[in-house]
Scaffold this motif. Structure first.
Motif, short mmCIF file in Angstrom:
data_model
loop_
_atom_site.label_atom_id
_atom_site.label_comp_id
_atom_site.label_asym_id
_atom_site.label_seq_id
_atom_site.Cartn_x
_atom_site.Cartn_y
_atom_site.Cartn_z
N LEU A 98 57.09 4.86 -89.91
CA LEU A 98 56.66 5.10 -91.30
C LEU A 98 55.47 4.20 -91.50
CD1 LEU A 98 60.15 5.26 -93.07
CD2 LEU A 98 58.63 7.01 -92.96
N ALA A 99 55.30 2.94 -91.08
CA ALA A 99 54.15 2.12 -91.37
C ALA A 99 53.01 2.67 -90.64
CB ALA A 99 54.27 0.71 -90.61
N THR A 100 53.17 3.56 -89.36
CA THR A 100 51.97 4.15 -88.95
C THR A 100 51.47 5.37 -89.72
OG1 THR A 100 52.78 3.37 -86.67
CG2 THR A 100 51.30 5.20 -86.81
N ALA A 101 52.55 6.13 -90.19
CA ALA A 101 52.17 7.13 -91.21
C ALA A 101 51.55 6.71 -92.65
CB ALA A 101 53.65 8.09 -91.46
N ALA A 102 51.99 5.65 -93.05
CA ALA A 102 51.65 5.11 -94.38
C ALA A 102 49.97 4.78 -94.21
CB ALA A 102 52.33 4.29 -94.78
N THR A 103 49.87 3.99 -92.89
CA THR A 103 48.39 3.70 -92.56
C THR A 103 47.52 5.09 -92.55
OG1 THR A 103 49.31 1.79 -91.40
CG2 THR A 103 46.77 2.54 -90.95
N THR A 104 47.89 6.01 -92.05
CA THR A 104 47.21 7.17 -91.80
C THR A 104 46.83 7.90 -93.12
OG1 THR A 104 47.84 7.44 -89.56
CG2 THR A 104 46.89 9.22 -90.47
N LEU A 105 48.01 7.86 -93.72
CA LEU A 105 47.86 8.80 -95.06
C LEU A 105 47.35 8.24 -96.25
CD1 LEU A 105 51.26 10.50 -94.95
CD2 LEU A 105 49.18 11.69 -94.29
N VAL A 106 47.53 6.96 -96.43
CA VAL A 106 46.93 6.07 -97.28
C VAL A 106 45.44 6.07 -96.87
CG1 VAL A 106 46.79 3.54 -98.24
CG2 VAL A 106 48.89 4.82 -97.82
N GLY A 107 45.05 5.88 -95.74
CA GLY A 107 43.78 5.79 -95.17
C GLY A 107 42.84 7.03 -95.59
N ASN A 108 43.51 8.23 -95.30
CA ASN A 108 42.84 9.42 -95.62
C ASN A 108 42.61 9.60 -97.13
OD1 ASN A 108 42.79 10.15 -93.01
ND2 ASN A 108 44.86 11.27 -93.04
N SER A 109 43.65 9.31 -97.90
CA SER A 109 43.61 9.22 -99.35
C SER A 109 42.42 8.48 -100.05
CB SER A 109 44.86 8.88 -100.14
OG SER A 109 45.71 9.92 -99.71
N THR A 110 42.54 7.24 -99.66
CA THR A 110 41.58 6.27 -100.02
C THR A 110 40.19 6.67 -99.74
OG1 THR A 110 42.88 4.52 -99.57
CG2 THR A 110 40.72 3.84 -99.68
N GLY A 111 39.83 7.33 -98.39
CA GLY A 111 38.69 7.81 -97.96
C GLY A 111 38.23 8.90 -98.94
N ALA A 112 39.07 9.72 -99.37
CA ALA A 112 38.97 10.89 -100.24
C ALA A 112 38.58 10.52 -101.74
CB ALA A 112 39.97 11.98 -100.19
N LEU A 113 39.15 9.05 -102.07
CA LEU A 113 38.88 8.32 -103.39
C LEU A 113 40.10 9.01 -104.21
CD1 LEU A 113 34.99 8.34 -104.19
CD2 LEU A 113 36.59 6.39 -103.21
N ASP A 114 41.13 9.40 -103.63
CA ASP A 114 42.48 9.98 -104.20
C ASP A 114 43.38 8.67 -104.20
OD1 ASP A 114 44.32 11.52 -105.49
OD2 ASP A 114 44.24 12.98 -104.14
N PHE A 115 43.20 7.65 -105.23
CA PHE A 115 43.96 6.53 -105.18
C PHE A 115 45.42 6.79 -105.59
CE2 PHE A 115 39.59 5.14 -105.57
CZ PHE A 115 39.44 4.45 -104.22
N LYS A 116 45.38 7.96 -106.65
CA LYS A 116 46.93 8.38 -107.07
C LYS A 116 47.93 8.63 -105.86
CE LYS A 116 49.18 11.44 -110.31
NZ LYS A 116 48.98 12.33 -111.71
N GLU A 117 46.99 9.47 -104.97
CA GLU A 117 47.92 10.02 -103.76
C GLU A 117 48.18 8.80 -102.93
OE1 GLU A 117 49.57 12.78 -101.17
OE2 GLU A 117 49.34 12.75 -103.32
N ALA A 118 47.25 7.97 -102.83
CA ALA A 118 47.36 6.88 -101.73
C ALA A 118 48.57 6.06 -102.22
CB ALA A 118 46.11 6.12 -101.86
N LYS A 119 48.66 5.81 -103.57
CA LYS A 119 49.79 5.18 -104.27
C LYS A 119 51.29 5.74 -103.99
CE LYS A 119 51.24 3.05 -108.65
NZ LYS A 119 50.95 2.92 -109.89
N ARG A 120 51.00 7.04 -104.07
CA ARG A 120 52.35 8.11 -103.85
C ARG A 120 52.74 8.04 -102.69
NH1 ARG A 120 54.32 13.13 -102.79
NH2 ARG A 120 52.25 13.53 -101.71
N VAL A 121 51.90 8.03 -101.70
CA VAL A 121 52.42 7.99 -100.18
C VAL A 121 53.03 6.70 -99.81
CG1 VAL A 121 51.26 7.89 -97.99
CG2 VAL A 121 50.81 9.78 -99.82
N ALA A 122 52.22 5.48 -100.43
CA ALA A 122 52.54 4.30 -99.89
C ALA A 122 54.22 3.92 -100.63
CB ALA A 122 51.89 3.03 -100.74
N ILE A 123 54.47 4.54 -101.80
CA ILE A 123 55.55 4.09 -102.53
C ILE A 123 56.77 5.04 -101.76
CG2 ILE A 123 57.10 4.59 -104.71
CD1 ILE A 123 54.56 3.76 -106.17
N LEU A 124 56.42 6.05 -101.69
CA LEU A 124 57.19 7.28 -100.90
C LEU A 124 57.67 6.52 -99.41
CD1 LEU A 124 56.31 10.96 -101.67
CD2 LEU A 124 58.33 9.67 -102.16
N SER A 125 56.66 6.29 -98.88
CA SER A 125 56.85 5.59 -97.34
C SER A 125 58.02 4.56 -97.57
CB SER A 125 55.64 5.39 -96.83
OG SER A 125 54.68 6.27 -96.42
#
Length: 211
Positions: free
Chosen positions: A54-81
């Motif tokens: 889950l940590a590896t998945a969070a790193t990848t998905l949060v990184g993708n969302s951060t790169g897209a400047l979608d911080f709401k999605e980054a937060k959602r992914v981190a909390i769900l993970s």
């Protein structure tokens, strides 16, 4: 690349050097205690694999969302993970608590060693949610480019909580292996609080900066 990788490498170095000192302190408590601790650690290794995934998945998905400047999605992914991690690790913690005598018997027939392993694993069963949050939130922070916060948390947790905890609880108070694993739990939960605070602060700051 260098700016991000150096703190991440130092975090692993701090952990490994700390473990050398930490293991030395456990050996000083008693050779049988160290053997029981090592066996308990090997058994726990089978339990916390989902958190690493889950940590590896969070790193990848949060990184993708951060790169897209979608911080709401980054937060959602981190909390769900982290939430999935806590649920899974809590369930596995129950199995660890109930099955610890059987797991210990697979590694040794020494009654005293089995008692110590069971003590360690049953304490560790309650540590699993903290382990999940610390590992997964570390992944989330690294995904958004913050490799310094995990370094700080590891340095403080290993040197100020685990090592001092083993000295005070394991040796001075005479708790033995129970003191060792209680110290691990204290480290994990305090580290989790710090990392969650850092993630929330980083997300908030970047959201405001992006408008």
């Amino acid at each position: 690349v260098v700016r991000l990788s150096i703190p991440a490498a130092l975090e692993r170095l701090v952990m490994r050097v700390g473990q050398v000192v930490y293991f030395g302190l456990i050996v000083a408590i008693g050779a049988k205690t160290f053997a029981a601790h090592s066996i308990a650690g090997n058994i726990e290794g089978f339990v916390y694999m989902p958190s690493y995934g889950l940590a590896t998945a969070a790193t990848t998905l949060v990184g993708n969302s951060t790169g897209a400047l979608d911080f709401k999605e980054a937060k959602r992914v981190a909390i769900l993970s982290a939430a999935f991690g806590v649920l899974i690790m809590s369930f596995l913690g129950i199995i660890l608590f109930v099955g610890s005598p059987y797991f210990a018997a697979l590694f040794t027939s020494d009654a005293e060693a089995i008692d110590q392993i069971v003590t360690a694993l049953r304490i560790d069963a309650f540590n699993q949610p903290g382990l999940a949050i610390s590992l997964i939130t570390t992944g989330s922070l690294q995904g958004m480019g913050d490799t310094k916060s995990p370094l700080y948390s590891t340095a403080f947790g290993m040197w100020c909580l685990r090592i001092i905890g083993v000295i005070i609880l394991g040796r001075v108070l005479g708790w033995g292996i129970a003191g060792v694993w209680v110290s691990i739990g204290i480290d994990l939960y305090i580290r989790s609080l710090f990392l969650a605070f850092r993630f929330r602060k980083n997300i908030s700051a970047r959201s405001h900066a992006s408008g």
